[in-house]
Design a protein around this motif. Structure first.
Motif, PDB file in Angstrom:
ATOM      1  N   ALA A  68      36.475  45.855  38.070  1.00  0.00           N
ATOM      2  CA  ALA A  68      35.010  45.846  38.067  1.00  0.00           C
ATOM      3  C   ALA A  68      34.483  44.427  38.284  1.00  0.00           C
ATOM      4  O   ALA A  68      33.522  44.214  39.034  1.00  0.00           O
ATOM      5  CB  ALA A  68      34.488  46.414  36.745  1.00  0.00           C
ATOM      6  N   TRP A  69      35.128  43.454  37.645  1.00  0.00           N
ATOM      7  CA  TRP A  69      34.732  42.055  37.832  1.00  0.00           C
ATOM      8  C   TRP A  69      34.866  41.637  39.298  1.00  0.00           C
ATOM      9  O   TRP A  69      33.950  41.014  39.856  1.00  0.00           O
ATOM     10  CB  TRP A  69      35.566  41.148  36.938  1.00  0.00           C
ATOM     11  N   VAL A  70      35.981  41.983  39.925  1.00  0.00           N
ATOM     12  CA  VAL A  70      36.187  41.613  41.331  1.00  0.00           C
ATOM     13  C   VAL A  70      35.168  42.309  42.218  1.00  0.00           C
ATOM     14  O   VAL A  70      34.646  41.704  43.171  1.00  0.00           O
ATOM     15  CB  VAL A  70      37.629  41.947  41.776  1.00  0.00           C
ATOM     16  N   ALA A  71      34.858  43.563  41.938  1.00  0.00           N
ATOM     17  CA  ALA A  71      33.852  44.284  42.725  1.00  0.00           C
ATOM     18  C   ALA A  71      32.501  43.577  42.630  1.00  0.00           C
ATOM     19  O   ALA A  71      31.824  43.357  43.647  1.00  0.00           O
ATOM     20  CB  ALA A  71      33.738  45.725  42.236  1.00  0.00           C
ATOM     21  N   PHE A  72      32.108  43.192  41.411  1.00  0.00           N
ATOM     22  CA  PHE A  72      30.841  42.476  41.236  1.00  0.00           C
ATOM     23  C   PHE A  72      30.859  41.142  41.977  1.00  0.00           C
ATOM     24  O   PHE A  72      29.889  40.764  42.634  1.00  0.00           O
ATOM     25  CB  PHE A  72      30.577  42.222  39.751  1.00  0.00           C
ATOM     26  N   LEU A  73      31.976  40.421  41.853  1.00  0.00           N
ATOM     27  CA  LEU A  73      32.105  39.133  42.528  1.00  0.00           C
ATOM     28  C   LEU A  73      32.034  39.304  44.046  1.00  0.00           C
ATOM     29  O   LEU A  73      31.344  38.539  44.734  1.00  0.00           O
ATOM     30  CB  LEU A  73      33.426  38.474  42.133  1.00  0.00           C
ATOM     31  N   ALA A 132      30.558  38.010  54.673  1.00  0.00           N
ATOM     32  CA  ALA A 132      29.844  39.093  53.994  1.00  0.00           C
ATOM     33  C   ALA A 132      30.552  40.422  54.206  1.00  0.00           C
ATOM     34  O   ALA A 132      30.717  41.217  53.266  1.00  0.00           O
ATOM     35  CB  ALA A 132      28.404  39.158  54.505  1.00  0.00           C
ATOM     36  N   TYR A 133      30.977  40.678  55.442  1.00  0.00           N
ATOM     37  CA  TYR A 133      31.627  41.945  55.785  1.00  0.00           C
ATOM     38  C   TYR A 133      32.966  42.105  55.070  1.00  0.00           C
ATOM     39  O   TYR A 133      33.236  43.143  54.447  1.00  0.00           O
ATOM     40  CB  TYR A 133      31.804  42.014  57.295  1.00  0.00           C
ATOM     41  N   VAL A 134      33.807  41.086  55.142  1.00  0.00           N
ATOM     42  CA  VAL A 134      35.132  41.169  54.522  1.00  0.00           C
ATOM     43  C   VAL A 134      35.001  41.320  53.008  1.00  0.00           C
ATOM     44  O   VAL A 134      35.708  42.123  52.379  1.00  0.00           O
ATOM     45  CB  VAL A 134      35.976  39.929  54.876  1.00  0.00           C
ATOM     46  N   SER A 135      34.094  40.570  52.407  1.00  0.00           N
ATOM     47  CA  SER A 135      33.909  40.661  50.963  1.00  0.00           C
ATOM     48  C   SER A 135      33.409  42.046  50.558  1.00  0.00           C
ATOM     49  O   SER A 135      33.825  42.580  49.518  1.00  0.00           O
ATOM     50  CB  SER A 135      32.922  39.588  50.495  1.00  0.00           C
ATOM     51  N   ALA A 136      32.543  42.641  51.371  1.00  0.00           N
ATOM     52  CA  ALA A 136      32.065  43.999  51.067  1.00  0.00           C
ATOM     53  C   ALA A 136      33.204  45.004  51.127  1.00  0.00           C
ATOM     54  O   ALA A 136      33.283  45.918  50.297  1.00  0.00           O
ATOM     55  CB  ALA A 136      30.960  44.391  52.050  1.00  0.00           C
ATOM     56  N   GLU A 137      34.097  44.852  52.117  1.00  0.00           N
ATOM     57  CA  GLU A 137      35.262  45.744  52.198  1.00  0.00           C
ATOM     58  C   GLU A 137      36.103  45.652  50.920  1.00  0.00           C
ATOM     59  O   GLU A 137      36.514  46.676  50.358  1.00  0.00           O
ATOM     60  CB  GLU A 137      36.118  45.376  53.404  1.00  0.00           C
ATOM     61  N   ILE A 138      36.353  44.434  50.492  1.00  0.00           N
ATOM     62  CA  ILE A 138      37.147  44.240  49.268  1.00  0.00           C
ATOM     63  C   ILE A 138      36.422  44.836  48.073  1.00  0.00           C
ATOM     64  O   ILE A 138      37.027  45.497  47.214  1.00  0.00           O
ATOM     65  CB  ILE A 138      37.428  42.741  49.049  1.00  0.00           C
ATOM     66  N   GLY A 139      35.115  44.627  48.005  1.00  0.00           N
ATOM     67  CA  GLY A 139      34.338  45.168  46.896  1.00  0.00           C
ATOM     68  C   GLY A 139      34.393  46.686  46.830  1.00  0.00           C
ATOM     69  O   GLY A 139      34.497  47.267  45.744  1.00  0.00           O
ATOM     70  N   VAL A 140      34.324  47.338  47.979  1.00  0.00           N
ATOM     71  CA  VAL A 140      34.403  48.801  48.013  1.00  0.00           C
ATOM     72  C   VAL A 140      35.762  49.279  47.517  1.00  0.00           C
ATOM     73  O   VAL A 140      35.849  50.258  46.761  1.00  0.00           O
ATOM     74  CB  VAL A 140      34.124  49.317  49.446  1.00  0.00           C
ATOM     75  N   THR A 175      41.033  37.645  40.237  1.00  0.00           N
ATOM     76  CA  THR A 175      40.180  36.722  40.987  1.00  0.00           C
ATOM     77  C   THR A 175      40.988  36.005  42.055  1.00  0.00           C
ATOM     78  O   THR A 175      40.530  35.843  43.196  1.00  0.00           O
ATOM     79  CB  THR A 175      39.525  35.704  40.044  1.00  0.00           C
ATOM     80  N   PHE A 176      42.201  35.559  41.709  1.00  0.00           N
ATOM     81  CA  PHE A 176      43.099  34.957  42.692  1.00  0.00           C
ATOM     82  C   PHE A 176      43.387  35.947  43.820  1.00  0.00           C
ATOM     83  O   PHE A 176      43.408  35.580  45.001  1.00  0.00           O
ATOM     84  CB  PHE A 176      44.416  34.531  42.034  1.00  0.00           C
ATOM     85  N   LEU A 177      43.618  37.206  43.440  1.00  0.00           N
ATOM     86  CA  LEU A 177      43.883  38.238  44.443  1.00  0.00           C
ATOM     87  C   LEU A 177      42.691  38.399  45.379  1.00  0.00           C
ATOM     88  O   LEU A 177      42.857  38.502  46.605  1.00  0.00           O
ATOM     89  CB  LEU A 177      44.199  39.562  43.747  1.00  0.00           C
ATOM     90  N   TYR A 178      41.487  38.402  44.811  1.00  0.00           N
ATOM     91  CA  TYR A 178      40.284  38.532  45.641  1.00  0.00           C
ATOM     92  C   TYR A 178      40.154  37.370  46.620  1.00  0.00           C
ATOM     93  O   TYR A 178      39.885  37.577  47.810  1.00  0.00           O
ATOM     94  CB  TYR A 178      39.045  38.602  44.754  1.00  0.00           C
TER      95      TYR A 178
END
Length: 253
Positions: A68-73, A97-105, A220-223
């Protein structure tokens, strides 16, 4: 060649697409991710004490909360870079923005998967339409819509502008998800840290807190590693597409 294709390929200065080249940075991020994940597994399964009520099943807490923390980040990063893109109109901001959104999803999907598993043991039900679960599901759909916009036909700059608006508006749901159990009473989700409107934060054992913090650091490191690799991959795709178009233009002439 169509005007749309010309517009899509024209604003692609190659120098703008190569902010991350360092193999040393990749190695450092990869090493940090591996070491921190191994440390997290040790603290989760060997160091943290077993919860008395739920037993070993409670260990999923150390996957659920960091996800959940990584998704928020990730969605915060999408929010920031979406704003930067609308101001500067630089392709690299759109890529981040795009890559981070993919990771968040992906990590929101993990939250929505681990949550019901934990809920079945804790609440004796797989799902409940309570505030946090409902707002998290809405968050997932918002950013799925963001990714769907990115897959639409059309020139990249129009898609990027529309996606940026989704990325900014969608982030409004993140604080709602976090504060949901504090704003609305819920008999399911406990408040672990801090006070709520009708209940005190339940607290957490010191060994569990250490394990949780280590797990959050590891995720966080993984993200950061996934973001770095994802941006590099997207940049390569853009460059390859640019070179293919230039080659086709030469062959046509």
């Amino acid at each position: 060649m169509s005007m749309n294709l010309e517009r899509e390929k024209a604003p692609l200065p190659i120098k703008e697409l190569a902010p991350v080249k360092s193999s040393m940075l990749t190695k450092v991020l990869y090493g940090g991710m591996v070491v921190s994940m191994l440390a997290a597994f040790y603290f989760i399964f060997m160091y943290a004490e077993i919860e008395k009520t739920m037993g070993v099943v409670q260990k999923i807490f150390y996957m659920h909360v960091p996800s959940a923390w990584v998704a928020f980040l990730a969605f915060f990063v999408t929010f920031v870079f979406s704003i930067l893109f609308l101001i500067k109109r630089k392709r690299i901001y759109d890529t981040y923005a795009y890559v981070s959104a993919e990771i968040g999803v992906v990590f929101t999907a993990i939250v929505l998967t681990t949550g019901p598993i934990w809920a079945k043991s804790s609440w004796n039900t797989w799902w409940a339409w309570e505030p946090r679960l409902t707002t998290t599901l809405i968050l997932f759909f918002l950013y799925m819509a963001y990714l769907m916009v990115r897959q639409m036909d059309g020139v990249w700059d129009k898609k990027a502008r529309l996606a940026a608006v989704f990325g900014i508006i969608g982030f409004a749901d993140v604080p709602i998800v976090f504060f949901a159990i504090r704003w609305w009473q819920s008999k399911f989700h406990p408040i672990v840290f801090g006070d709520g409107p009708s209940q005190e934060g339940g607290g957490i054992a010191p060994s569990m807190l250490v394990a949780l913090l280590v797990a959050i650091a590891a995720f966080t490191f993984l993200y950061v590693y996934l973001l770095h690799k994802g941006v590099s991959f997207e940049n390569m795709k853009i460059k390859v597409g640019h070179y293919k178009e230039k080659l086709r233009e030469r062959l046509e002439h």
